[in-house]
Write a protein that holds these residues in place. Structure first.
Motif, PDB file in Angstrom:
ATOM      1  N   THR A   1       0.787  -1.250   0.000  1.00  0.00           N
ATOM      2  CA  THR A   1       0.000   0.000   0.000  1.00  0.00           C
ATOM      3  C   THR A   1       0.816   1.296   0.000  1.00  0.00           C
ATOM      4  O   THR A   1       0.228   2.362   0.096  1.00  0.00           O
ATOM      5  CB  THR A   1      -0.947   0.039   1.225  1.00  0.00           C
ATOM      6  OG1 THR A   1      -0.136  -0.067   2.394  1.00  0.00           O
ATOM      7  CG2 THR A   1      -1.952  -1.092   1.202  1.00  0.00           C
ATOM      8  N   PHE A   2       2.160   1.198  -0.091  1.00  0.00           N
ATOM      9  CA  PHE A   2       2.935   2.449  -0.064  1.00  0.00           C
ATOM     10  C   PHE A   2       2.981   3.028  -1.486  1.00  0.00           C
ATOM     11  O   PHE A   2       3.963   2.946  -2.202  1.00  0.00           O
ATOM     12  CB  PHE A   2       4.341   2.189   0.463  1.00  0.00           C
ATOM     13  CG  PHE A   2       5.080   3.444   0.850  1.00  0.00           C
ATOM     14  CD1 PHE A   2       4.544   4.339   1.761  1.00  0.00           C
ATOM     15  CD2 PHE A   2       6.308   3.736   0.285  1.00  0.00           C
ATOM     16  CE1 PHE A   2       5.217   5.505   2.101  1.00  0.00           C
ATOM     17  CE2 PHE A   2       6.999   4.902   0.623  1.00  0.00           C
ATOM     18  CZ  PHE A   2       6.438   5.777   1.534  1.00  0.00           C
ATOM     19  N   THR A   3       1.849   3.604  -1.882  1.00  0.00           N
ATOM     20  CA  THR A   3       1.709   4.038  -3.272  1.00  0.00           C
ATOM     21  C   THR A   3       1.212   5.471  -3.347  1.00  0.00           C
ATOM     22  O   THR A   3       0.607   5.983  -2.406  1.00  0.00           O
ATOM     23  CB  THR A   3       0.676   3.146  -4.013  1.00  0.00           C
ATOM     24  OG1 THR A   3      -0.562   3.224  -3.297  1.00  0.00           O
ATOM     25  CG2 THR A   3       1.142   1.710  -4.099  1.00  0.00           C
ATOM     26  N   ASP A   4       1.467   6.084  -4.490  1.00  0.00           N
ATOM     27  CA  ASP A   4       0.846   7.363  -4.822  1.00  0.00           C
ATOM     28  C   ASP A   4       0.024   7.146  -6.091  1.00  0.00           C
ATOM     29  O   ASP A   4       0.416   6.345  -6.956  1.00  0.00           O
ATOM     30  CB  ASP A   4       1.921   8.432  -5.088  1.00  0.00           C
ATOM     31  CG  ASP A   4       2.329   9.158  -3.810  1.00  0.00           C
ATOM     32  OD1 ASP A   4       1.584   9.066  -2.816  1.00  0.00           O
ATOM     33  OD2 ASP A   4       3.392   9.796  -3.816  1.00  0.00           O
ATOM     34  N   PRO A   5      -1.093   7.860  -6.241  1.00  0.00           N
ATOM     35  CA  PRO A   5      -1.877   7.692  -7.466  1.00  0.00           C
ATOM     36  C   PRO A   5      -1.199   8.412  -8.636  1.00  0.00           C
ATOM     37  O   PRO A   5      -0.893   9.596  -8.547  1.00  0.00           O
ATOM     38  CB  PRO A   5      -3.215   8.351  -7.109  1.00  0.00           C
ATOM     39  CG  PRO A   5      -2.876   9.312  -6.005  1.00  0.00           C
ATOM     40  CD  PRO A   5      -1.655   8.827  -5.317  1.00  0.00           C
TER      41      PRO A   5
ATOM     42  N   LEU B   1      -5.769  12.759 -20.125  1.00  0.00           N
ATOM     43  CA  LEU B   1      -5.012  12.100 -19.050  1.00  0.00           C
ATOM     44  C   LEU B   1      -5.528  10.678 -18.844  1.00  0.00           C
ATOM     45  O   LEU B   1      -6.724  10.420 -19.032  1.00  0.00           O
ATOM     46  CB  LEU B   1      -5.175  12.886 -17.741  1.00  0.00           C
ATOM     47  CG  LEU B   1      -4.831  14.380 -17.793  1.00  0.00           C
ATOM     48  CD1 LEU B   1      -5.293  15.070 -16.508  1.00  0.00           C
ATOM     49  CD2 LEU B   1      -3.332  14.579 -17.967  1.00  0.00           C
ATOM     50  N   THR B   2      -4.638   9.773 -18.458  1.00  0.00           N
ATOM     51  CA  THR B   2      -5.076   8.401 -18.173  1.00  0.00           C
ATOM     52  C   THR B   2      -5.793   8.371 -16.825  1.00  0.00           C
ATOM     53  O   THR B   2      -5.714   9.315 -16.050  1.00  0.00           O
ATOM     54  CB  THR B   2      -3.869   7.437 -18.093  1.00  0.00           C
ATOM     55  OG1 THR B   2      -3.040   7.854 -16.999  1.00  0.00           O
ATOM     56  CG2 THR B   2      -3.086   7.395 -19.388  1.00  0.00           C
ATOM     57  N   GLU B   3      -6.451   7.254 -16.552  1.00  0.00           N
ATOM     58  CA  GLU B   3      -7.024   7.014 -15.211  1.00  0.00           C
ATOM     59  C   GLU B   3      -5.880   6.955 -14.206  1.00  0.00           C
ATOM     60  O   GLU B   3      -4.762   6.545 -14.559  1.00  0.00           O
ATOM     61  CB  GLU B   3      -7.731   5.661 -15.195  1.00  0.00           C
ATOM     62  CG  GLU B   3      -9.102   5.648 -15.864  1.00  0.00           C
ATOM     63  CD  GLU B   3     -10.096   6.534 -15.127  1.00  0.00           C
ATOM     64  OE1 GLU B   3     -10.308   6.297 -13.932  1.00  0.00           O
ATOM     65  OE2 GLU B   3     -10.620   7.491 -15.751  1.00  0.00           O
ATOM     66  N   ALA B   4      -6.135   7.313 -12.949  1.00  0.00           N
ATOM     67  CA  ALA B   4      -5.108   7.193 -11.907  1.00  0.00           C
ATOM     68  C   ALA B   4      -4.902   5.720 -11.552  1.00  0.00           C
ATOM     69  O   ALA B   4      -5.849   4.953 -11.510  1.00  0.00           O
ATOM     70  CB  ALA B   4      -5.547   7.962 -10.666  1.00  0.00           C
TER      71      ALA B   4
ATOM     72  N   ARG C   1       1.517  13.008 -10.385  1.00  0.00           N
ATOM     73  CA  ARG C   1       0.724  12.544  -9.250  1.00  0.00           C
ATOM     74  C   ARG C   1      -0.668  13.119  -9.410  1.00  0.00           C
ATOM     75  O   ARG C   1      -0.812  14.327  -9.588  1.00  0.00           O
ATOM     76  CB  ARG C   1       1.350  13.079  -7.957  1.00  0.00           C
ATOM     77  CG  ARG C   1       1.925  11.979  -7.103  1.00  0.00           C
ATOM     78  CD  ARG C   1       2.670  12.527  -5.961  1.00  0.00           C
ATOM     79  NE  ARG C   1       1.764  13.070  -4.941  1.00  0.00           N
ATOM     80  CZ  ARG C   1       2.152  13.405  -3.709  1.00  0.00           C
ATOM     81  NH1 ARG C   1       3.421  13.257  -3.373  1.00  0.00           N
ATOM     82  NH2 ARG C   1       1.310  13.883  -2.835  1.00  0.00           N
ATOM     83  N   SER C   2      -1.670  12.265  -9.342  1.00  0.00           N
ATOM     84  CA  SER C   2      -3.020  12.763  -9.677  1.00  0.00           C
ATOM     85  C   SER C   2      -3.494  13.828  -8.687  1.00  0.00           C
ATOM     86  O   SER C   2      -4.313  14.671  -9.028  1.00  0.00           O
ATOM     87  CB  SER C   2      -4.020  11.622  -9.772  1.00  0.00           C
ATOM     88  OG  SER C   2      -4.270  11.109  -8.501  1.00  0.00           O
ATOM     89  N   ASP C   3      -2.934  13.801  -7.432  1.00  0.00           N
ATOM     90  CA  ASP C   3      -3.366  14.837  -6.482  1.00  0.00           C
ATOM     91  C   ASP C   3      -2.609  16.145  -6.682  1.00  0.00           C
ATOM     92  O   ASP C   3      -2.805  17.098  -5.941  1.00  0.00           O
ATOM     93  CB  ASP C   3      -3.231  14.341  -5.033  1.00  0.00           C
ATOM     94  CG  ASP C   3      -1.831  13.804  -4.733  1.00  0.00           C
ATOM     95  OD1 ASP C   3      -1.037  13.671  -5.676  1.00  0.00           O
ATOM     96  OD2 ASP C   3      -1.531  13.536  -3.558  1.00  0.00           O
ATOM     97  N   GLN C   4      -1.717  16.199  -7.682  1.00  0.00           N
ATOM     98  CA  GLN C   4      -1.008  17.459  -7.947  1.00  0.00           C
ATOM     99  C   GLN C   4      -1.351  18.021  -9.330  1.00  0.00           C
ATOM    100  O   GLN C   4      -0.628  18.857  -9.865  1.00  0.00           O
ATOM    101  CB  GLN C   4       0.512  17.239  -7.844  1.00  0.00           C
ATOM    102  CG  GLN C   4       0.968  17.031  -6.400  1.00  0.00           C
ATOM    103  CD  GLN C   4       2.429  16.665  -6.290  1.00  0.00           C
ATOM    104  OE1 GLN C   4       3.112  16.426  -7.281  1.00  0.00           O
ATOM    105  NE2 GLN C   4       2.918  16.609  -5.069  1.00  0.00           N
ATOM    106  N   LEU C   5      -2.458  17.557  -9.907  1.00  0.00           N
ATOM    107  CA  LEU C   5      -2.845  18.068 -11.223  1.00  0.00           C
ATOM    108  C   LEU C   5      -3.398  19.482 -11.101  1.00  0.00           C
ATOM    109  O   LEU C   5      -3.967  19.847 -10.075  1.00  0.00           O
ATOM    110  CB  LEU C   5      -3.925  17.169 -11.827  1.00  0.00           C
ATOM    111  CG  LEU C   5      -3.500  15.745 -12.212  1.00  0.00           C
ATOM    112  CD1 LEU C   5      -4.706  14.952 -12.658  1.00  0.00           C
ATOM    113  CD2 LEU C   5      -2.441  15.782 -13.316  1.00  0.00           C
ATOM    114  N   ALA C   6      -3.217  20.262 -12.162  1.00  0.00           N
ATOM    115  CA  ALA C   6      -3.838  21.588 -12.188  1.00  0.00           C
ATOM    116  C   ALA C   6      -5.329  21.386 -12.508  1.00  0.00           C
ATOM    117  O   ALA C   6      -5.707  20.369 -13.080  1.00  0.00           O
ATOM    118  CB  ALA C   6      -3.168  22.429 -13.257  1.00  0.00           C
ATOM    119  N   GLU C   7      -6.141  22.361 -12.132  1.00  0.00           N
ATOM    120  CA  GLU C   7      -7.578  22.238 -12.413  1.00  0.00           C
ATOM    121  C   GLU C   7      -8.115  23.555 -12.936  1.00  0.00           C
ATOM    122  O   GLU C   7      -7.849  24.605 -12.339  1.00  0.00           O
ATOM    123  CB  GLU C   7      -8.319  21.821 -11.126  1.00  0.00           C
ATOM    124  CG  GLU C   7      -9.628  21.145 -11.430  1.00  0.00           C
ATOM    125  CD  GLU C   7     -10.238  20.450 -10.201  1.00  0.00           C
ATOM    126  OE1 GLU C   7      -9.497  19.790  -9.457  1.00  0.00           O
ATOM    127  OE2 GLU C   7     -11.447  20.608 -10.019  1.00  0.00           O
TER     128      GLU C   7
END
Ligand code: GAP
Length: 444
Positions: A78-82, A115-118, A94-100
């Motif tokens: 589980t030591f992962t980043d999306p 963008l691909t799926e996370a 990193r999907s949590d660092q995408l611009a919006e």
């Protein structure tokens, strides 16, 4: 931030690793001054966490780690980043660092929306041990120093014979294959941690969490970080690890935003229980008073060395004005490190380099101070320029050997020097024999 990054390179605090080959992303080398600064930080942490306490002992665990350790701790699974890929510019993000923009996620590099799926990306570096390349030879570079403390808990307890509550501390390298290393050294792939696992009875956990949070804030103040740039984030339950009963992040206001310096977490007995379950070994504590065996709970203050060094550098950077050789005011760059942290504690200057007696006396003063602190000798260029060079790297004290020192302006001044303070730029006249104690008392 550019000014700080450029000063770090120009004055030898931090260099890009493998720079002459184009650099290795997310990996940094510390230059002569950066090495001193980092050592001062680590030594001070070790002093207050281990040496000045009766209830904490040290450990220096291996970096190469058995896969079973990291399977038990949960890191393998589980030591992962999306992670997402940008199909336009091929960047991995990193999907949590995408611009919006207008509610639509975008690639921060090219603005692309395709963008691909996370998908989960494991952050651990894997390597092979020995000559064969079968799955049994897999080992990992540790992603945190904490696990060797849990795995060695029983050995350390047996040799140190500590009573609960007590702690095991460690400083060492950790490795994470960060998807997007950034903000100078802030998010690196190779970094150092200073971690304490403080073992206690379950009923002491919450109080010790509050205690260690206070201690750790005090530590940052003692190394000179201004309190107003430190913030405490009480991590909400849904963002904490599932086994944590309370976690605080100590954050610092970096020029690129407020970011985590250290986590102080109450991890319950999760780690020890996992290793008990997986290894089948007894990792508990026998309470002599109650004659009961308990699996201790743990409170963990976990700090990043490189992040604290970066905070020290950002916090110390300042510009003010000082007179040049002709008395005209000019901008002075000054690193206002706490004297305890400053890479060089004292610079020694003969007033003139072509006066043999001044140079000889200055070398004598340098030799006198050297056993007590890191000293730098400089005889090149005008004295004002030499002061500026030291101000820019944060040297708190400067000693100048002049004609008074030689007794040429009166016997009463013989063997005295000027001691200059970096911040006030004021000078006091002191006897050479008193210098080691005067300066030592200010850098302790
Ligand atoms: N044992 C708990 C643990 O490792 P963490 O929050 O993942 O917790 C602790 O890491 C500290 O290590 C962080 O607060 C940070 O200072 C430092 N750290 C983590 N990842 C880092 C990275 N990629 N680069 C630099 N420092 C990092």
């Amino acid at each position: 931030m550019e000014k700080i990054v450029s000063l770090c390179k120009r004055r030898g605090f931090i260099f890009q690793s493998s720079e002459i080959y184009g650099g290795l992303n997310g990996v940094w080398d510390y230059g002569p001054l950066g090495t001193e600064l980092k050592n001062n930080l680590k030594q001070y942490w070790w002093r207050v966490i281990v040496r000045e306490r009766d209830d904490v002992v040290g450990l220096d665990g291996a970096i190469l780690t058995h896969p079973a350790v990291l399977k038990a701790s949960g890191h393998v699974d589980t030591f992962t980043d999306p992670m997402v890929d940008c199909r336009t510019c091929k960047a991995r993000l990193r999907s949590d660092q995408l611009a919006e923009k207008n509610g639509v996620k975008q690639c921060p590099n090219c603005g692309g929306k395709d963008l691909t799926e996370a998908r989960p990306f494991n952050l651990m570096f894997q390597t092979q041990m020995g000559a064969s390349a079968d799955p049994a030879s897999i080992a990992y570079l540790r992603p945190e120093t904490a696990q060797s403390i849990f795995v060695q808990f029983k050995n350390v307890l047996d040799v140190s014979r500590k009573k609960l509550p007590f702690g095991i501390a460690q400083i060492g390298k950790a490795f994470r294959n960060e998807i997007n290393p950034r903000n100078f050294t802030f998010r690196s792939r190779e970094f150092e941690q200073m971690e304490l696992e403080y073992f206690c009875r379950p009923e002491q956990g919450m109080d010790l969490l509050a205690y260690w949070l206070k201690e750790r804030i005090k530590f940052y103040e003692e190394i000179g970080i201004s309190r107003k740039r430190l913030h405490i984030l009480d991590v909400p339950e849904k963002e904490r690890a599932f086994y944590s009963k309370g976690t605080f992040d100590i954050e610092y206001e970096f020029p690129f935003g407020r970011q985590e310096l250290e986590g102080v977490a109450y991890r319950t007995d999760y780690d020890l229980q996992q290793h008990i379950k997986t290894s089948g070994k007894v990792l508990d504590y026998f309470d002599e008073e109650t004659k009961e065996r308990v699996v201790p709970h743990v409170v963990e203050p976990s700090a990043g060395v490189d992040r604290a060094v970066l905070a020290l550098i950002c916090d110390a950077y300042d510009e003010d004005s000082a007179p040049d050789e002709k008395g005209k005011m000019e901008t002075r760059v000054v690193m206002r490190f706490h004297p305890r942290m400053a890479p060089i504690k004292c610079a020694v200057f003969p007033l003139l380099r072509n006066k043999e007696a001044l140079v000889a006396k200055a070398r004598e003063v340098q030799a006198l101070l050297r056993p007590h602190m890191n000293v730098f000798y400089d005889e090149g260029s005008a004295i004002g320029r030499r002061y500026r060079r030291q101000d820019e790297i944060g040297t708190p004290f400067g000693v100048t050997i002049d004609f008074e020192t030689l007794g040429e302006k009166g016997e009463e001044l013989r063997d005295t020097v000027t001691l200059r303070d970096r911040d006030s730029m004021k000078q006091e006249r002191v006897a050479i024999k008193d210098l080691p104690e005067i300066i030592s008392s200010r850098i302790r």
